[in-house]
Design a protein around this motif. Structure first.
Motif, PDB file in Angstrom:
ATOM      1  N   ILE A 104      42.793  52.055  42.221  1.00 27.82           N
ATOM      2  CA  ILE A 104      42.731  50.685  42.747  1.00 27.82           C
ATOM      3  C   ILE A 104      44.065  49.987  42.552  1.00 27.82           C
ATOM      4  N   VAL A 105      44.625  50.095  41.339  1.00 28.19           N
ATOM      5  CA  VAL A 105      45.912  49.454  41.066  1.00 28.19           C
ATOM      6  C   VAL A 105      47.003  50.052  41.946  1.00 28.19           C
ATOM      7  N   ARG A 106      47.008  51.376  42.088  1.00 25.98           N
ATOM      8  CA  ARG A 106      48.007  52.014  42.961  1.00 25.98           C
ATOM      9  C   ARG A 106      47.849  51.541  44.398  1.00 25.98           C
ATOM     10  N   ALA A 107      46.604  51.433  44.865  1.00 26.80           N
ATOM     11  CA  ALA A 107      46.362  51.010  46.254  1.00 26.80           C
ATOM     12  C   ALA A 107      46.910  49.615  46.504  1.00 26.80           C
ATOM     13  N   ILE A 108      46.770  48.723  45.526  1.00 29.78           N
ATOM     14  CA  ILE A 108      47.302  47.368  45.681  1.00 29.78           C
ATOM     15  C   ILE A 108      48.822  47.374  45.600  1.00 29.78           C
ATOM     16  N   ALA A 109      49.335  47.986  44.537  1.00 27.76           N
ATOM     17  CA  ALA A 109      50.768  47.885  44.247  1.00 27.76           C
ATOM     18  C   ALA A 109      51.632  48.621  45.262  1.00 27.76           C
ATOM     19  N   THR A 110      51.121  49.713  45.815  1.00 29.21           N
ATOM     20  CA  THR A 110      51.929  50.518  46.736  1.00 29.21           C
ATOM     21  C   THR A 110      51.569  50.282  48.192  1.00 29.21           C
ATOM     22  N   MET A 111      50.651  49.355  48.467  1.00 36.24           N
ATOM     23  CA  MET A 111      50.282  49.077  49.851  1.00 36.24           C
ATOM     24  C   MET A 111      51.514  48.630  50.631  1.00 36.24           C
ATOM     25  N   PRO A 112      51.786  49.227  51.803  1.00 37.70           N
ATOM     26  CA  PRO A 112      53.003  48.900  52.548  1.00 37.70           C
ATOM     27  C   PRO A 112      52.902  47.594  53.331  1.00 37.70           C
ATOM     28  N   LYS A 113      52.307  46.619  52.707  1.00 38.18           N
ATOM     29  CA  LYS A 113      52.172  45.270  53.273  1.00 38.18           C
ATOM     30  C   LYS A 113      51.871  44.335  52.111  1.00 38.18           C
ATOM     31  N   PRO A 114      52.188  43.059  52.232  1.00 31.25           N
ATOM     32  CA  PRO A 114      51.998  42.147  51.101  1.00 31.25           C
ATOM     33  C   PRO A 114      50.531  41.883  50.800  1.00 31.25           C
ATOM     34  N   VAL A 115      50.239  41.752  49.502  1.00 34.63           N
ATOM     35  CA  VAL A 115      48.893  41.446  49.032  1.00 34.63           C
ATOM     36  C   VAL A 115      48.952  40.163  48.201  1.00 34.63           C
ATOM     37  N   VAL A 116      48.195  39.162  48.628  1.00 37.09           N
ATOM     38  CA  VAL A 116      48.098  37.893  47.918  1.00 37.09           C
ATOM     39  C   VAL A 116      46.768  37.857  47.185  1.00 37.09           C
ATOM     40  N   CYS A 117      46.769  37.388  45.955  1.00 36.71           N
ATOM     41  CA  CYS A 117      45.526  37.219  45.204  1.00 36.71           C
ATOM     42  C   CYS A 117      45.210  35.727  45.106  1.00 36.71           C
ATOM     43  N   ALA A 118      44.040  35.335  45.583  1.00 35.22           N
ATOM     44  CA  ALA A 118      43.545  33.965  45.429  1.00 35.22           C
ATOM     45  C   ALA A 118      42.563  33.978  44.274  1.00 35.22           C
ATOM     46  N   LEU A 119      43.029  33.521  43.128  1.00 36.13           N
ATOM     47  CA  LEU A 119      42.237  33.562  41.908  1.00 36.13           C
ATOM     48  C   LEU A 119      41.295  32.364  41.888  1.00 36.13           C
ATOM     49  N   ASN A 120      40.097  32.578  42.405  1.00 36.81           N
ATOM     50  CA  ASN A 120      39.104  31.514  42.507  1.00 36.81           C
ATOM     51  C   ASN A 120      38.519  31.135  41.158  1.00 36.81           C
ATOM     52  N   GLY A 121      38.805  31.929  40.128  1.00 31.65           N
ATOM     53  CA  GLY A 121      38.298  31.653  38.792  1.00 31.65           C
ATOM     54  C   GLY A 121      38.874  32.651  37.809  1.00 31.65           C
ATOM     55  N   GLY A 122      38.140  32.901  36.727  1.00 27.80           N
ATOM     56  CA  GLY A 122      38.641  33.707  35.635  1.00 27.80           C
ATOM     57  C   GLY A 122      39.000  35.134  36.021  1.00 27.80           C
ATOM     58  N   ALA A 123      40.041  35.641  35.374  1.00 26.62           N
ATOM     59  CA  ALA A 123      40.465  37.040  35.530  1.00 26.62           C
ATOM     60  C   ALA A 123      40.628  37.619  34.131  1.00 26.62           C
TER      61      ALA A 123
END
Length: 275
Positions: A104-123
């Motif tokens: 999962i982390v690799r899929a996000i970090a290496t995705m060849p397009k930008p990924v924005v996280c909208a933190l609607n609450g606790g992480a």
């Protein structure tokens, strides 16, 4: 790792994948267990990985927004399911790290397009790791953050031992991982972990605005930038310089680069196509 058990709470899907109504080039990936604070069961982890791989390989998607339903973004591992696994076969209980969390982390970090996280609450725990794997983050003013691993006798997973060090430095990362103390959205903003903090009811809109801005940009260049930063964080100067040169050469023959130069000379806004 952190918290509860159960399946999806709303429409039966553990993870929702939708297109932005204003810009279909933005894909929205939503964790969907609000009653359980989007805690991660095997079902959720498998659905999330599949969703990320799907939008990552979809040429029509130019930016991705990752968020959650309810009052939490993600509180990490579902501890109810984890306890059942420990009682059943403790030797295989942590296969999920290599099978789910790392991909999962690799899929996000290496995705060849930008990924924005909208933190609607606790992480918390892996939820924080997933958020920090994204390229940019916006947070609700109600959001809180914690590592939480040491409280249950574990070390970090989901890349936090690297992402926290790169974001905050080794001393602060060690403090957060050893003590597990929580911090709030304003502290995250002050330390650079999030780009902006907005009222909770505005966080999805703020995330979408940022994702739309990125979707309209030079996505091939964004992919090279993500790669360059990842290499630059861990490599020698010679390796960094070589990779930058190779990246410039690849981008130099793209239509987007030609369009940007022509637009500059013609004093107009470039129209990027991701080609």
């Amino acid at each position: 790792m952190q918290t509860n058990s159960g399946a999806a709470d709303t429409d039966g899907s553990a993870v929702l994948v939708t297109a932005d109504e204003k810009d279909p080039a933005v894909a929205i990936v939503t964790l969907n267990r609000p009653a359980k604070r989007n805690a991660l069961t095997v079902e959720v982890k498998e659905a999330l990985l599949e969703a990320l791989q799907r939008v990552g390989s979809d040429a029509s998607v130019r930016a991705v927004l990752l968020t959650g339903t309810g009052k939490s973004f993600c509180v990490g591992q579902d501890l109810g399911e984890h306890v059942e696994s420990l009682r059943g076969n403790a030797a295989t209980s942590f296969d999920t790290v290599e099978k789910h969390y790392n991909p999962i982390v690799r899929a996000i970090a290496t995705m060849p397009k930008p990924v924005v996280c909208a933190l609607n609450g606790g992480a918390v725990g892996a939820g924080l790791g997933f958020a920090l794997a994204c390229d940019l983050r916006v947070a609700a003013d109600t959001a809180t953050f914690a590592t939480a691993f040491s409280a249950i006798g574990l070390t970090a997973d989901s890349g936090l031992s690297a992402s926290l060090v790169h974001s905050l430095g080794a001393a602060r990362a060690t403090e957060l991982l050893l003590l597990g103390e929580s911090f709030d959205a304003q502290q995250a903003l002050a330390s650079g972990l999030v780009r902006t903090v907005v009222p909770a009811e505005e966080v999805l809109g703020a995330g979408l605005d940022l994702a739309r801005r990125l979707a309209a940009g030079p996505t091939l260049a964004y992919a090279e930038i993500k790669k360059a930063v990842a290499i630059g964080a861990v490599s020698s100067l010679d390796t960094v310089l070589a990779n930058e040169g190779e990246g410039q050469a690849r981008l130099g023959v793209t239509r987007d680069h030609r369009e940007a130069v022509e637009a500059f000379l013609e004093k107009r806004r470039p129209a990027f196509e991701g080609r």
